[in-house]
Design an enzyme around this catalytic site. Structure first.
Site, PDB file in Angstrom:
ATOM      1  N   ILE A 138       0.854  -1.186   0.000  1.00  0.00           N
ATOM      2  CA  ILE A 138       0.000   0.000   0.000  1.00  0.00           C
ATOM      3  C   ILE A 138       0.890   1.237   0.000  1.00  0.00           C
ATOM      4  CG2 ILE A 138      -1.823   1.249   1.176  1.00  0.00           C
ATOM      5  CD1 ILE A 138      -2.643  -1.508   0.045  1.00  0.00           C
ATOM      6  N   LYS A 139       0.681   2.089  -0.984  1.00  0.00           N
ATOM      7  CA  LYS A 139       1.525   3.280  -1.117  1.00  0.00           C
ATOM      8  C   LYS A 139       1.013   4.393  -0.205  1.00  0.00           C
ATOM      9  CE  LYS A 139       3.335   4.232  -5.249  1.00  0.00           C
ATOM     10  NZ  LYS A 139       3.451   4.524  -6.699  1.00  0.00           N
ATOM     11  N   ILE A 140       1.930   4.896   0.615  1.00  0.00           N
ATOM     12  CA  ILE A 140       1.652   6.007   1.523  1.00  0.00           C
ATOM     13  C   ILE A 140       2.705   7.078   1.279  1.00  0.00           C
ATOM     14  CG2 ILE A 140       1.556   6.738   3.946  1.00  0.00           C
ATOM     15  CD1 ILE A 140       0.654   3.943   4.686  1.00  0.00           C
TER      16      ILE A 140
END
Length: 361
Positions: A138-140
């Site tokens: 998951i890109k944060i």
């Protein structure tokens, strides 16, 4: 041996910076995996905007979900997760073979949350659960507000791709947020082997200064920033703090070269691939860059662990009037803003398609 295979043999992972339904279903992605040593994939709002806008392959899915009462952001993530999980399944053999080191696919939280810690964390947990695949990152964003979310997501066991990093300082801040999450897992008696990458954007540096520095310095700033970050990366992995975490079973967060498509038509189209060859890193390439490197790329010497001549080169840019720290902050903000713009355009495309397909039999 192909250039892509040589790069992979050097110890660098080649990921594709693109996703479309056609790419997944017409055999192209599988060909990249089989023939070009591609071992992972990244996506972002701009990529999905272009994919959905420029293809009819999503129309039936959008139509079905809209008729079932879904719309806007909710509908988009349902569509995106179909692509992401299909890609994750294609890379699952790589993930299994490398015991979770490689074979990852990335999906980004809404860029509207870049400065909202709690909402970012909630979105990361939700998307990870809905993906239902162990090899989905998951890109944060590595913004000030994103750092606590990175730590908390890591502590929760969610694999994270930290995006929008533009300097070695950005990288270290993100890496330390990840490490804090790992250390908390160790103290809590939890498995510390949580996957992660930290994505440093390269080409936007050179585009930002092209009109303000001598021609002799063109297309050199991005690589110098990368070299400096690579030294910081290796120094951190060799630190007693990280060695302790590794001894408990933690996995290093790998440094990833992002934005490696060349923007200057006068520069080599494989500049950021050849110049950033380095073991135990990832280079995520736009599709045209991947194909160019496969066609005529060359693998030179690996990046030196000491950072090479990066400090002297960065000194030349400082002399030319480039404030690297200030520019890094601006690039991060501009990057976040550009993803918001792409997101808004994506939502417009979703709405337009939903409404136009609503009454189509």
């Amino acid at each position: 041996m192909t250039a892509t295979k040589q790069l992979n043999e050097l110890g660098q992972s080649l990921w594709l910076d693109n996703i479309t339904r056609d790419l997944l279903e017409n055999g192209t992605l599988q060909r990249y995996i089989d023939d070009l040593s591609v071992t992972g994939l990244t996506s972002n709002p701009t990529i999905f905007h272009q994919a959905i806008k420029n293809s009819e392959s999503y129309d039936s899915t959008i139509q079905e979900k809209f008729k079932n009462g879904q719309a806007g952001e909710q509908l988009f993530f349902e569509v995106a997760l179909e692509d992401i999980t299909q890609a994750a399944d294609k890379f699952r053999p790589v993930w299994d073979r490398t015991d979770g080191v490689d074979g990852w696919v990335s999906l980004e939280v809404s860029p509207l949350l870049a400065y909202d810690t709690e909402s970012t964390l909630a979105a990361a947990k939700d998307l990870h659960a809905r993906a239902g695949r162990p090899n989905v990152l998951i890109k944060i964003p590595g913004t000030k507000e994103g750092l606590p979310a990175i730590e908390e997501a890591t502590f929760a066991g969610i694999p994270v791709n930290v995006t929008l990093l533009f300097s070695s300082e950005h990288y270290v801040d993100a890496a330390e947020a990840f490490l804090r999450g790992i250390e908390r897992r160790i103290e809590a008696g939890l498995n510390p082997a949580v996957g992660s990458v930290a994505s440093l954007f390269i080409s936007r540096w050179d585009r930002a200064v092209v009109d303000n520095v001598p021609e002799t310095l063109h297309n050199q700033l991005g690589v110098a920033i990368g070299q400096r970050a690579y030294k910081a990366y290796l120094d951190l992995l060799n630190s007693p703090r990280w060695q302790r975490a590794l001894n408990f079973g933690a996995r290093p967060q790998r440094l990833l070269w992002a934005s490696t498509g060349v923007k200057d038509p006068n520069a080599s189209d494989t500049l950021y691939i050849t110049s950033l060859a380095s073991p135990f890193t990832v280079n995520t390439m736009p599709e045209n860059t991947l194909n160019a490197f496969a066609d005529h790329g060359e693998v030179g010497n690996a990046l030196p662990a000491c950072g090479g001549d990066s400090e002297s080169k960065l000194g030349e840019f400082e002399t030319a009037g480039v404030d690297v720290q200030a520019l890094a902050a601006k690039l991060q903000k501009d990057g976040a803003d550009s993803f918001v713009q792409s997101w808004n355009e994506l939502m417009d495309v979703i709405t337009t398609k939903s409404e136009s397909l609503a009454n189509v039999d």
